[in-house]
Design an enzyme around this catalytic site. Structure first.
Site, PDB file in Angstrom:
ATOM      1  N   ASP A   1       0.879  -1.186   0.183  1.00 10.58           N
ATOM      2  CA  ASP A   1       0.494  -0.147   0.164  1.00 10.58           C
ATOM      3  C   ASP A   1       0.921   0.982  -0.083  1.00 10.58           C
ATOM      4  OD1 ASP A   1      -2.416   1.336   0.660  1.00 10.58           O
ATOM      5  OD2 ASP A   1      -3.097  -0.398   2.015  1.00 10.58           O
TER       6      ASP A   1
ATOM      7  N   HIS B   1     -10.732  -3.236   4.107  1.00 16.63           N
ATOM      8  CA  HIS B   1     -10.084  -3.109   5.490  1.00 16.63           C
ATOM      9  C   HIS B   1     -11.692  -1.380   5.755  1.00 16.63           C
ATOM     10  CE1 HIS B   1      -8.103  -0.554   3.173  1.00 16.63           C
ATOM     11  NE2 HIS B   1      -7.972   0.294   3.792  1.00 16.63           N
ATOM     12  N   ASP B   2     -11.728  -0.455   4.771  1.00 15.90           N
ATOM     13  CA  ASP B   2     -12.979   0.936   4.793  1.00 15.90           C
ATOM     14  C   ASP B   2     -14.061  -0.123   5.069  1.00 15.90           C
ATOM     15  OD1 ASP B   2     -10.364   2.281   5.229  1.00 15.90           O
ATOM     16  OD2 ASP B   2     -10.522   2.241   2.750  1.00 15.90           O
TER      17      ASP B   2
END
Ligand code: NOJ
Ligand code: CA
Length: 577
Positions: free
Chosen positions: A125, A347-348
């Site tokens: 990322d 993850h959001d």
């Protein structure tokens, strides 16, 4: 009434007649990153090895055989760089350092080696729309107006008055400008106050970022996910935006200025020099935006990561017709050119099964198997989020004190500050909070689910007693074993990666039906999105050779009608093309 059942064919039988085209020729449209099956790991929550309650790289190393056993071919790791953790690593203070909570560079090297030995690629990322305010660049930048790093960030001198309003996603007042008395100026932060936006208009900053990316590429990483990069370019005159623009801020923030120029430069400097894949976060506002990001001749990125699909699920539910319409529209827009990511969680987001399926004890397993069948049978590169292979569910906190996510906490302060409806906010959070999707991985039924021997940074879901890896590995009908079968099916059948997608019976209110077709091979996918039995009549039924995967033991077929049980998901191999 005579009913007969087509039993599930043993998968081995059908795998025997798999497509061999790949070995014979490798057409230019075939790419490893299109065939990749990505498993996303939130390192904080995966496996803790030193008892501090925070997952770490040694934990990932310990679980590499598990990851390989899933059949996935790549891992996307959320940020692991040095960070004060205002936003769990999305606030980087050293892009070449490993966060001390997560371990050391030696751990990283071992982890990467271990992945490569197992045939798993690693996607990093890259968070360069902004850095941490604790990054050395920002410390320098804020120290004086003449510091050489001043223009690494966006500053507005206060003597010119307050700059035009910019919306911040994480600020407790929603204001993206923060006044800094050291130099009597405001700096810009689209996310939290501790995440100042980097100034991409500055060529020196751009070169620094390319050097950082090369550093990781030289280490052997296989790809990059560009966090929030669609926001990176700005009109630095900061013109006024219309009142209320924040309701539709992406229209004003995404794909501005010379963004495509920067991406072409990044391609030239980094992507063209290494065998790495690249994926955007977000895809602008239109198909044209998305194509401009990823069409091969643009020489920018490899694949889009569009939010329209994942955004469909709302606390009040969602319409399956809407779901079909969105995914079909995106598929047809990218049928000839460009490439998409396929995902329903990350993850959001809250948990896959709680958002898109049915997390009641009765339907949790079939519905998450159905959703995994969908993600792994669409055209595009599938992204599966850790824990969804088990069907982990939302934890559903009741009080704000239980949350750890800055978005939740500052969002709460903003509602309080503006006199908004706190109860409604808490209700929405319970359904959609990012912390729902960040609870620790459920490895076994012991205290803290085998995630940590200490106190986990975020509570473990109490349903780990039933939902955990050890139990799922033992049960041939588990969500986990279905997930593995589905991955194997995709790997063995390039038609599921590249084949033409055709939606059948667009208006069917319960069943999502589509075919995938390539080189004379055709598959029919049937997904019941409801908790009730549902029937569909299809001409294709006459061509059915057998079921290649099914989340129930059998499937009822009568004439050209197929009846599906609640959340039943079946893929049939059809005769002919
Ligand atoms: C998008 C990331 O996915 C999210 O987790 C993060 O909070 C923001 N970008 C800011 O970096
Ligand atoms: Ca740890």
């Amino acid at each position: 009434m005579k009913r007969f059942f087509i039993a599930v064919f043993m998968t081995g039988l059908l795998f025997g007649c798999m497509d061999k085209t790949k070995q014979e020729t490798t057409p230019s449209f075939q790419k490893w990153w299109k065939e990749a099956i990505v498993y996303q790991i939130y390192p904080r929550s995966f496996k803790d090895t030193n008892g501090d309650g925070v997952g770490d790289l040694k934990g990932i190393i310990e679980k590499l055989d598990y990851i390989k056993s899933l059949g996935v071919t790549a891992v996307w790791l959320n940020p692991i760089y040095s960070s004060p953790n205002d936003d769990n690593g999305y606030d980087v203070s050293d892009y070449r350092g490993i966060m001390s909570d997560f371990g050391t560079m030696a751990d990283f090297d071992l982890m990467l080696k271990g992945m490569h030995e197992r045939g798993i690629k690693l996607i990093m990322d890259i968070v360069v729309n902004h850095s941490s305010d604790e990054h050395e660049w920002f410390k320098q930048s804020r120290s004086s107006r003449t510091n050489p790093y001043r223009d690494y960030y966006h500053w507005w001198p206060a003597e010119k008055g307050k700059p035009n309003y910019r919306y911040s996603l994480f600020d407790e007042k929603g204001d993206a400008w923060k006044y800094d008395s050291v130099t009597n100026a405001y700096y810009l932060h689209y996310f939290s106050q501790k995440q100042p936006d980097l100034n991409w208009e500055n060529p020196k900053l751009r070169k620094e970022v390319y050097d950082i990316m090369k550093f990781w590429a030289e280490k052997g990483v296989d790809g990059f996910r560009l966090d929030a990069f669609q926001f990176a370019a700005k009109d630095t005159t900061y013109p006024p935006f219309p009142e209320g623009f924040e309701k539709n801020f992406i229209q004003y923030y995404a794909m501005q200025g010379n963004l495509h120029g920067y991406l072409q430069e990044m391609h030239q400097e980094v992507f063209s020099k290494y065998d790495v894949m690249s994926v955007a976060e977000g895809a602008g506002n239109t198909f044209e935006d998305a194509h401009n990001l990823v069409d091969e001749d643009r020489k920018e990125l490899n694949m889009a990561y569009a939010f329209e699909g994942v955004d469909i699920a709302k606390p009040e539910g969602y319409s399956i017709l809407h779901f079909k319409e969105v995914f079909s529209r995106w598929d047809s827009a990218f049928a000839e050119k460009g490439w998409l990511s396929i995902f329903l969680s990350n993850h959001d987001q809250a948990r896959l099964v709680s958002r898109f399926g049915n997390d009641s004890p009765e339907f949790r397993a079939p519905s998450v198997k159905m959703l995994n069948t969908f993600v792994l049978s669409m055209r595009g590169t599938p992204y599966c989020y850790y824990g969804d292979e088990l069907g982990m569910t939302n934890i559903g906190f009741e009080t704000i004190e239980e949350y750890r996510d800055i978005a939740a906490i500052n969002g709460y302060k903003k509602v309080v500050h503006s006199g908004g409806d706190v109860q409604a906010y808490m209700k929405a959070l319970k359904f959609s909070s990012r912390d729902n999707g960040r609870t620790p991985m459920q490895w076994d039924d012991s205290v803290n689910a085998g995630f940590t021997t200490g106190t986990p940074w975020l509570p473990v879901h109490q349903n780990h007693k039933e939902i955990n890896v050890v139990a799922a590995e033992k049960d041939p009908n588990s969500v986990l074993n279905h997930f593995k079968k589905m991955i194997q099916l995709r790997k063995d059948n390039p038609v599921l990666v590249y084949g033409k997608y055709t939606l059948l019976q667009r208006e069917h209110p319960e069943i999502y039906a589509y075919t995938r077709e390539m080189d004379g091979k055709k598959m029919l996918v049937l997904l019941n999105f409801t908790a009730k039995n549902a029937t569909i009549e299809l001409g294709e039924v006459a061509a059915i050779k057998g079921a290649v995967i099914n989340n129930y033991e059998s499937v009822a077929v009568k004439g050209n009608a197929i009846s599906l049980l609640p959340y039943q998901a079946v893929i049939f191999l059809l005769n002919g093309g």
